[in-house]
Design a protein around this motif. Sequence first.
Motif, mmCIF file in Angstrom:
data_model
loop_
_atom_site.group_PDB
_atom_site.id
_atom_site.type_symbol
_atom_site.label_atom_id
_atom_site.label_comp_id
_atom_site.label_asym_id
_atom_site.label_seq_id
_atom_site.Cartn_x
_atom_site.Cartn_y
_atom_site.Cartn_z
ATOM 1 N N UNK A 41 0.842 -1.210 0.000
ATOM 2 C CA UNK A 41 0.000 0.000 0.000
ATOM 3 C C UNK A 41 0.877 1.260 0.000
ATOM 4 N N UNK A 42 1.948 1.224 0.811
ATOM 5 C CA UNK A 42 2.824 2.402 0.920
ATOM 6 C C UNK A 42 3.570 2.687 -0.376
ATOM 7 N N UNK A 43 3.718 1.650 -1.213
ATOM 8 C CA UNK A 43 4.580 1.800 -2.394
ATOM 9 C C UNK A 43 3.817 1.932 -3.716
ATOM 10 N N UNK A 44 2.483 1.793 -3.678
ATOM 11 C CA UNK A 44 1.698 1.854 -4.924
ATOM 12 C C UNK A 44 0.540 2.826 -4.740
ATOM 13 N N UNK A 45 -0.215 3.067 -5.811
ATOM 14 C CA UNK A 45 -1.313 4.036 -5.687
ATOM 15 C C UNK A 45 -2.465 3.711 -6.639
ATOM 16 N N UNK A 46 -3.569 4.409 -6.417
ATOM 17 C CA UNK A 46 -4.713 4.343 -7.334
ATOM 18 C C UNK A 46 -5.368 2.975 -7.425
ATOM 19 N N UNK A 47 -5.985 2.720 -8.585
ATOM 20 C CA UNK A 47 -6.697 1.452 -8.809
ATOM 21 C C UNK A 47 -5.729 0.268 -8.824
#
Length: 674
Positions: A145-151
């Motif tokens: 979660x901390x390293x990615x974003x969006x859908x």
Amino acid sequence: MANTGNRYRGSITDYAGFDANQDAEALYTAMKGFGSDKEAILELITSRSNKQRQEICQSYKSLYGKDLIDDLKYELTGKFERLIVGLMRPLAYFDAKEIKDAISGIGTDEKCLIEILASRTNKQIHQLAEAYKDAYERNLEEDVIADTSGHFKKMLVVLLQGTREEDDVVSEDLVAQDVKDLYEAGELKWGTDEAQFIYILGNRSKQHLRLVFDEYLKTTGIPIEASIRGELSGDFEKLMLSVVKCIRSTPEYFAERLFKAMKGLGTRDNTLIRIMVSRSELDMLDIREVFRTKYEKSLYSMIKNDTSGEYKKALLKLCGGDDDAAGQFFPEAAKVAYQMWELSAVARVELKGTVRPTPDFDPEADAKALRKAMKGLGTDEDTIIDIVTHRSNDQRQQIRQTFKSHYGRDLMADLKSEISGNLAKLILGLMMPPAHYDAKQLKKAMEGAGTDEQALIEILATRNNQEIQAINEAYQEDYHKSLEDDLTSDTSGHLKRILVSLATGNRDEGPENSDQAREDAQVRLLEILLEIADTTSSGDKPSLETRFMSILCSRSYQHLRRVFQEFIKMTNHDVEHTIKKEMSGDVRDALVTIVQSVKNKPLFFADKLYKSMKGAGTDEKTLTRIMVSRSEIDLLNIRREFIEKYDKSLHHVIESDNSGDYLKALLALCGGED
């Protein structure tokens, strides 16, 4: 169709007569003193199962009070070290390490995250999360979660739950509802409801989703992959496509990843290592089978040609055998080929060109601008390129007429005297009506010493009846002789028969099985194919080939798709594979072109474009011919097939392979970066 069932499909098995202490001693000896015996290390480690390697690690610690992985890291280097150390970890810990490497440091290796999380089972995901916590004392989900974003992040989190349904009982009502929900969330909606895609593709069982994909295609005429490409973008799109591929066939997904890791310049070693290590005790035999069929070479031979030293030897041991030696066609591969024909038979693909009529078209203004671009000293190539590549062919014909009316000059002659080389061939080609352009390409292919059979085959095997009839008329008008006469005098044997047959433009255009006669033809073609495929048959091959060719050249595409499907069902062989095995030379090339064109014409042209630019030097003749002739028909579809197969866009490959004004014109026709 043949099924591998629940048999073990890994390439690495437990070593008979295994003795952990003895192996630990052998490894200790191999690393003792100055330099290490790498051959002994790779031989031993690649011959033991993962479970046995864990026992060796424990024995090593008991005997020498040292950590075997630390010693191996100290003794080995580079790719070979990464591979051997990877094999020494339990699979869940290996995956955990790969993910940790993918998200630590600057930037994220999204491809690694996608590959692991899209392909692992619920059980493997749970084991991975536990191993990650054990090895790094961190929570895997929180780190992702901390390293990615969006859908992209949302879908990864759904996959990390490891809660995909595993029930094989499928509800038809729910299948229909999911098809409706996906269609309404994407194709029918202004904007996209990504949450529906995430929920359905992230939670439903594999069995259920396979039926959803089949039903989606039947209902909408669009493959689910095409909808995903059209509606989603970036890493989220790549993740969803990978999930779909793994649902359809995990071995095919990995075969494709391996192929892409090794083709072209340079090898993506991390991907190669990760797949060879993680699949060696799961489905390596299935991956090999699909690979052999899909790419017409064995995984073994590709690894052999693409790697070197101990690293190569270790990879080949994990691969476990060379399928080229047997030259077989496999059950798993037959299943994939069958699905391919099913997709080809049912899909209603909307063909789209990249060049469309320009709105507010003003032929007078264009004629004036072109005259100005060619008058006086120097030529304004940019204006010429801009106008010609952004007008439809009908509009270009109007510009030619207006140019003549206004200036009493022939626009083609003026262009010829102002521009030269590849740019001239491209621009002048675009200025000709399509049938006259094709006629000219055919004429050129037969002129002078030697015949360009590939150009003749490409044009005649891929045009429909209407286009062929227009080409015949244009040929007669421009050269005062018939195309058939020229083909007859310039080619010979079976190839002549095929080309002359195609040049009549008399292919059936009805649906499959429209009457009893069509069904008889289906049986007849199967008999011929079976006889040709039967190497023990003493039948008359030449007469068989003649019957085979006449059917391939005259039956409708729809009909042939079903025939080829039946052929797989009966023989476990794909028709393309049989032709390549049993025939040779130009005849084989012509028949394969027809089959590929029936299967997926945009993919056929994507392959031709890729081959025209790969390696040293560019085949500008083929590149120009395809870009000109497909720009208003299906170049957008060709672009999509190109990026799907080669992992790079057509725009990117054109850009890195051409230069100057010719490049500008090609990119304008290409119509955008994917």
